[in-house]
Design a protein around this motif. Structure first.
Motif, PDB file in Angstrom:
ATOM      1  N   PHE A 157       0.815  -1.221   0.000  1.00 19.55           N
ATOM      2  CA  PHE A 157       0.000   0.000   0.000  1.00 19.55           C
ATOM      3  C   PHE A 157       0.849   1.272   0.000  1.00 19.55           C
ATOM      4  O   PHE A 157       0.299   2.373   0.092  1.00 19.55           O
ATOM      5  N   GLU A 158       2.171   1.133  -0.108  1.00 18.21           N
ATOM      6  CA  GLU A 158       3.053   2.293   0.020  1.00 18.21           C
ATOM      7  C   GLU A 158       2.741   3.384  -1.017  1.00 18.21           C
ATOM      8  O   GLU A 158       2.632   4.569  -0.674  1.00 18.21           O
ATOM      9  N   LYS A 159       2.599   2.988  -2.274  1.00 16.56           N
ATOM     10  CA  LYS A 159       2.361   3.987  -3.326  1.00 16.56           C
ATOM     11  C   LYS A 159       0.988   4.635  -3.187  1.00 16.56           C
ATOM     12  O   LYS A 159       0.824   5.835  -3.436  1.00 16.56           O
ATOM     13  N   LEU A 160       0.006   3.851  -2.780  1.00 18.62           N
ATOM     14  CA  LEU A 160      -1.329   4.409  -2.575  1.00 18.62           C
ATOM     15  C   LEU A 160      -1.331   5.411  -1.430  1.00 18.62           C
ATOM     16  O   LEU A 160      -1.981   6.466  -1.516  1.00 18.62           O
ATOM     17  N   VAL A 161      -0.618   5.097  -0.367  1.00 18.21           N
ATOM     18  CA  VAL A 161      -0.514   6.031   0.755  1.00 18.21           C
ATOM     19  C   VAL A 161       0.108   7.340   0.295  1.00 18.21           C
ATOM     20  O   VAL A 161      -0.359   8.439   0.648  1.00 18.21           O
ATOM     21  N   GLU A 162       1.157   7.261  -0.502  1.00 15.59           N
ATOM     22  CA  GLU A 162       1.809   8.473  -1.002  1.00 15.59           C
ATOM     23  C   GLU A 162       0.838   9.328  -1.824  1.00 15.59           C
ATOM     24  O   GLU A 162       0.848  10.555  -1.742  1.00 15.59           O
ATOM     25  N   LYS A 163      -0.017   8.672  -2.601  1.00 11.24           N
ATOM     26  CA  LYS A 163      -0.984   9.422  -3.405  1.00 11.24           C
ATOM     27  C   LYS A 163      -1.967  10.176  -2.516  1.00 11.24           C
ATOM     28  O   LYS A 163      -2.301  11.342  -2.773  1.00 11.24           O
ATOM     29  N   PHE A 164      -2.432   9.523  -1.458  1.00 10.29           N
ATOM     30  CA  PHE A 164      -3.363  10.195  -0.552  1.00 10.29           C
ATOM     31  C   PHE A 164      -2.676  11.350   0.174  1.00 10.29           C
ATOM     32  O   PHE A 164      -3.280  12.411   0.381  1.00 10.29           O
ATOM     33  N   ILE A 165      -1.443  11.156   0.569  1.00 14.27           N
ATOM     34  CA  ILE A 165      -0.704  12.222   1.257  1.00 14.27           C
ATOM     35  C   ILE A 165      -0.536  13.428   0.341  1.00 14.27           C
ATOM     36  O   ILE A 165      -0.663  14.583   0.778  1.00 14.27           O
ATOM     37  N   ASN A 166      -0.275  13.168  -0.933  1.00 13.76           N
ATOM     38  CA  ASN A 166      -0.148  14.272  -1.891  1.00 13.76           C
ATOM     39  C   ASN A 166      -1.460  15.040  -2.023  1.00 13.76           C
ATOM     40  O   ASN A 166      -1.464  16.269  -2.138  1.00 13.76           O
ATOM     41  N   VAL A 167      -2.580  14.319  -1.998  1.00 13.93           N
ATOM     42  CA  VAL A 167      -3.884  14.972  -2.082  1.00 13.93           C
ATOM     43  C   VAL A 167      -4.135  15.854  -0.854  1.00 13.93           C
ATOM     44  O   VAL A 167      -4.671  16.960  -0.961  1.00 13.93           O
ATOM     45  N   CYS A 168      -3.712  15.395   0.300  1.00 13.47           N
ATOM     46  CA  CYS A 168      -3.974  16.121   1.550  1.00 13.47           C
ATOM     47  C   CYS A 168      -3.117  17.376   1.706  1.00 13.47           C
ATOM     48  O   CYS A 168      -3.491  18.295   2.437  1.00 13.47           O
ATOM     49  N   GLN A 169      -1.967  17.422   1.071  1.00 15.27           N
ATOM     50  CA  GLN A 169      -1.093  18.603   1.095  1.00 15.27           C
ATOM     51  C   GLN A 169      -0.790  19.097   2.510  1.00 15.27           C
ATOM     52  O   GLN A 169      -0.799  20.289   2.788  1.00 15.27           O
TER      53      GLN A 169
END
Length: 371
Positions: free
Chosen positions: A214-226
């Motif tokens: 799930f590492e890459k998916l987590v990074e995507k969500f973190i980018n969305v949250c800014q």
């Protein structure tokens, strides 16, 4: 006999609670990065420990969901033991009537040890507060202040505050702090990427790191949250117990288009507090001006209302817009999405006056409207 013993125990407990100070707040379920934020606040905003016998009135300023209240609670828990009296008043913004503000005064007086004191009106409350707070070292936190009138009702002048007292005010509105003469102001910062990942994962997985795969998916969500703590908590919580990667991908696509209500409602508070021209300016930024020089936006608003600079300063002071090093406008993606949703709900197309169209043609390149 048993009844008498029970009443005796109850009375003892009540007396002990009046004397013994107990930490009143569980600050956060997962206090990721909180200690670092407190240290940064103390280093940049509080006066040095050697400077005794001074009264400090400081502000914590930031957009909704940035962690102002969480930081203030931790500061309160760290400081209250060194004070003679302390009080933390939550949600001052909601005290928008005289009767509600009067109740906040009454609560503060009780926290200061004046039990059962009857206060007839706000002006009388001001006098009693000044008299009481002059003689004691007080820690007072006023959370989510929305107007100067609220500060006037709850905080006496510095001369009427005991030596070494500390007053902390959290707000979304920089102008409230400035108008009241508060110059020591801490602006909330985005949580750093490492702490963002830990905070999100605590809510999504109940541990500070992603599950394998799930590492890459987590990074995507973190980018969305800014770096917005509220978003990290909400999105992480929505995904808790969901270990299907396709589900995560679907949620990721959905949140790019639709903000969860928890986030939307918190951010909309700031929008609702704007006047008509400021609301229009906010929607203009969300739809057209992100990435443009701020002078372009100000010129467009001047062509329509003649008060472009005032609208800009208001948005800036309420943490609704920012500028980068190139003086270009930036806006958090969640605020952008909120603005575009409001704009689309009001009308499928933003309506422009001839002056605005002329200014946009002259000043701005054409920006694609992202759905």
């Amino acid at each position: 006999m048993f009844s008498d013993e029970g009443m005796l125990v109850k009375n003892i407990v009540i007396r002990v609670l009046k004397v013994v100070k107990i930490v009143p707040f569980v600050v956060a379920k997962h206090p990721v990065g909180l200690d670092e934020a407190v240290k940064d606040f103390e280093r940049t905003t509080l006066q040095s420990a050697e400077n005794h016998y001074t009264v400090q009135i400081v502000g914590i300023w930031g957009m909704g969901g940035s962690g102002k209240t969480t930081l203030a609670k931790q500061i309160y828990n760290n400081k209250y033991k060194n004070m003679e009296k302390s009080s933390f008043l939550l949600d001052i913004r909601d005290a928008d009537s005289k009767s509600a503000l009067h109740k906040k005064q009454q609560k503060l007086l009780e926290d200061l040890g004046l039990q059962g004191v009857s206060v007839e009106n706000i002006e009388e409350g001001k006098g009693i507060l000044a008299s009481r707070m002059r003689s004691v070292r007080v820690l007072l936190v006023l959370d989510d202040v929305d107007s100067v009138d609220q500060l006037d009702a709850l905080v006496p002048e510095k001369d009427n505050l005991g030596s070494d007292s500390l007053i902390v005010v959290t707000t979304r509105k920089l102008e409230v702090l400035q108008c009241w003469g508060i110059s020591s102001i801490y602006k909330m910062k985005s949580i750093d990427p490492l702490h963002a990942k830990q905070l999100f994962c605590w809510h999504a997985f109940l541990k500070p790191c992603p599950l394998n795969g799930f590492e890459k998916l987590v990074e995507k969500f973190i980018n969305v949250c800014q770096g917005l703590p509220l978003s990290l908590k909400v999105y992480g919580g929505q995904l808790y117990g969901k270990f299907n990667k396709d589900y995560w991908e679907n949620q990721l696509q959905k949140i790019v288009r639709i903000l969860p209500d928890d986030i939307k409602n918190r951010l909309k508070i700031s929008y609702d507090a704007l006047d008509h021209e400021e609301k229009e300016a906010f929607l203009d930024v969300a739809c057209f001006f992100i990435g443009e020089e701020k002078t372009s936006a100000i010129a467009a608003w001047d062509g329509s209302t003649g008060s472009g600079l005032c609208s800009w300063e208001s948005l800036l002071n309420k943490c609704l817009v920012e500028v980068d090093d190139g003086d270009r406008i930036r806006m958090h993606d969640h605020l952008r999405d909120l603005g575009r949703e409001i704009s689309n709900r009001q009308s499928p197309y933003r309506l422009w006056s001839p002056n605005q169209i002329l200014m946009l043609t002259m000043k701005c390149r054409e920006l694609p409207f992202e759905q």
